[in-house]
Scaffold this active site. Structure first.
Site, short mmCIF file in Angstrom:
data_model
loop_
_atom_site.label_atom_id
_atom_site.label_comp_id
_atom_site.label_asym_id
_atom_site.label_seq_id
_atom_site.Cartn_x
_atom_site.Cartn_y
_atom_site.Cartn_z
N GLU A 309 0.78 -1.24 0.00
CA GLU A 309 0.00 0.00 0.00
C GLU A 309 0.82 1.29 0.00
OE1 GLU A 309 -3.81 -1.58 2.51
OE2 GLU A 309 -2.03 -1.13 3.67
C1 TNX Z 1 -4.53 -3.75 4.97
S1 TNX Z 1 -3.32 -5.94 3.54
C2 TNX Z 1 -3.24 -3.66 5.43
C3 TNX Z 1 -2.99 -3.23 6.81
C4 TNX Z 1 -4.27 -2.98 7.54
C5 TNX Z 1 -5.28 -4.02 7.16
C6 TNX Z 1 -6.55 -3.97 7.94
C7 TNX Z 1 -2.03 -5.22 4.07
C8 TNX Z 1 -0.78 -5.84 3.73
N1 TNX Z 1 -2.12 -4.07 4.75
O1 TNX Z 1 -2.16 -2.11 6.83
O2 TNX Z 1 -4.00 -3.04 8.92
O3 TNX Z 1 -5.56 -3.90 5.81
O4 TNX Z 1 -7.36 -5.06 7.64
#
Ligand code: TNX
Length: 508
Positions: A309
């Site tokens: 992300e």
């Molecule tokens: C996505 S999926 C994230 C996290 C959040 C989570 C909450 C991923 C690798 N990163 O930063 O905590 O969703 O469900």
């Protein structure tokens, strides 16, 4: 007589029912070779709340009637075991010490369900080598004892890796001696404005030791280049300025908890707004120091570099960053793991393991990014978010949990998926394993951990350990799973696990 009692979970590989049952008696002992004593003591402790007494541990291997005999081989059959129930005794023979430990977990489940066990032979072995749980100690910090408790709970379901998400926008949780400002300046708070904390090197060593005593490795994650706002409180010069793009504003709206501000601790739930500078050597000097100290603290083979992300970064900058970060880890002699987004770069260190967090049916090209790791000759870990993200709400009225991954996520949702059916071109041999993450934006207490993780963690355990459903393994079905999980109710209660009493399960 059914082929076997409606336990254990994860489902064992094969069962062969014969003869009269074994019955635990007042005189039953745990009998083992001296080297098996540590495992036998753990078995005695696990059995105590369910049988109402602490069984004597005798390390002379001269069994009497009613004894439980624990042995293991020095052969190269890692993590396997044979459990033989005879009318007069039970034998657990591990293919190695970990195998004995797993056989003991099965034994504990059988005896917790009933002191009388049908005579049978169980031959069991894991499907996947990597069977992980992840605990996010960055969004909310949890003390060593709580982490040790989670290790015990996961090891009892035959998980063998604890991935610790040690850093994120909301906090930095591990002491780095060469970079003390990280914990000095960025560990004081958690999400929701709750108190923070961090692990000293001694604390971390205790976690690693406790995990090893339960045959688990610890996989430390330092998430970067995004999820790094905490770093900005210690080393602002390493960071790009926060740009609240439309996309990031949308994410702030979806996840909630407020707008991030430069120079102030972040206690909300937004993701993707922070970014390390990709073209500054100071970034890699910093990461080099952090990875080196983490590698020194880590006997296991893996070091997780994050990579999820990075919403505010160009694809090119992101690739430059991931290529250099994974190379640094490989140069330290550790195998990098990265979230699947890093597969958008073709220049990663080729040993990098990819961790897939998309849905059971992939969207947005996440499958293609995940195939990059396999094309380079490495393998992947599967964490499908709409199945085994343990932070998703179980039901709409769950007091904790998120919903973004098609939530609420029922126990059935957590169970009904097959690892080899997720990504075209990624089959059994490409899959290192399965991992169930527990992100902790809304998870504040040990009771919250239990209620989010249990019972769905058992579905992840079964995906990681048990063979795929097939005519030859009819018990790998939802109906069998629900019965076997329901039968664990008394054991989980005896162990003080505050599981969510999902109404999909008939709890014993
Ligand atoms: C996505 S999926 C994230 C996290 C959040 C989570 C909450 C991923 C690798 N990163 O930063 O905590 O969703 O469900």
């Amino acid at each position: 007589m059914p082929a076997f009692a409606p336990v254990p979970c994860p489902r064992i590989q094969t069962v062969d029912a014969t003869a009269a049952p074994f019955a635990l008696s007042e005189a039953s002992r745990l009998v083992t070779v001296p080297a098996g004593r540590a495992t036998a003591e753990l078995a005695a402790a696990a059995l105590a709340p369910v049988v109402g007494r602490t069984l004597e541990v005798a390390d002379d291997l001269r069994p009497a009637d009613g004894d439980l005999v624990l042995e293991y081989l020095a052969e190269d059959t890692p993590e396997t075991y044979t459990l033989t129930v005879e009318p007069t005794r039970i034998r657990v023979l591990g293919g190695d010490e970990a195998g004995l430990f797993y056989g003991v977990q099965t034994l504990v489940q059988l005896l917790a369900a009933s002191p009388t066990i049908p005579a049978q032979t169980i031959d069991d072995a894991p499907r996947f080598a990597y069977r992980g749980v992840m605990l996010d100690v960055a969004r909310h910090f949890f003390p060593v004892e709580v982490v040790e408790g989670y290790i015990d709970r996961a090891a009892a379901l035959k998980f063998n890796a604890l991935h610790l998400h040690l850093t994120d926008d909301q906090g930095w949780r591990i002491r780095i001696d060469s970079r003390p400002e990280l914990t000095d300046n960025a560990s004081g708070t958690s999400a929701l404005g709750d108190p923070g904390g961090f692990y000293s090197k001694d604390d971390y060593a205790r976690i690693v030791r406790h995990a090893a005593s339960r045959h688990m490795i610890v996989v430390p994650e330092v998430d970067a280049p995004s999820h790094t706002h905490a770093i900005s409180l210690a080393y602002p010069e390493l960071m790009e300025p926060i740009v609240l793009s439309d996309h990031i504003r949308e994410v702030v709206d979806v996840y909630g908890g407020g707008i991030p501000e430069a120079g102030r601790p972040y206690t909300g739930f937004a993701v993707g707004f922070s970014a390390l500078k990709a073209h500054d050597d100071a970034t890699y000097a910093f990461l080099g120091d952090v990875y080196r100290e983490l590698a020194e603290m880590t006997p296991g083979p893996y070091l997780h570099v994050g990579g999820d992300e990075a919403l505010g970064m160009s694809d090119d900058d992101f690739a430059v960053f991931m290529d250099r970060a994974t190379a640094l880890v490989s140069d330290l002699g550790k195998t990098p793991i990265a979230w699947h987004e890093a597969g958008s770069s073709s220049g990663l260190s080729p040993d990098t393991i990819g961790q897939y967090w998309g849905f059971v049916t992939p969207t947005d090209g996440m499958d293609e990014k995940t195939r990059t790791f396999v094309r380079a000759g490495a393998r992947v870990i599967l964490s499908p978010a709409d199945a085994i993200y343990l932070d998703m709400k179980l039901t709409a009225d769950s007091p904790t949990g998120l919903t973004w991954a098609n939530g609420p996520t029922s126990v059935h949702d957590a169970y009904a998926w097959e690892p080899t059916a997720i990504i075209d071109g990624i089959g059994e041999a490409d899959i290192l394993g399965v991992e169930a993450p527990l992100w902790t934006e809304t998870v504040r207490t040990p009771g919250d951990i239990d209620a989010q993780a249990f019972p769905r963690i058992a579905a992840a355990a079964e995906a990681a350990w048990s063979p795929a459903a097939a005519a030859a393994v009819p018990e790998r079905t939802w109906d069998s799973f629900r019965a076997r999980v329901g039968a664990l109710g008394p054991l989980w209660r005896a162990q003080g696990i505050a599981f969510a009493p999902a109404d999909e399960i008939d709890w014993a």
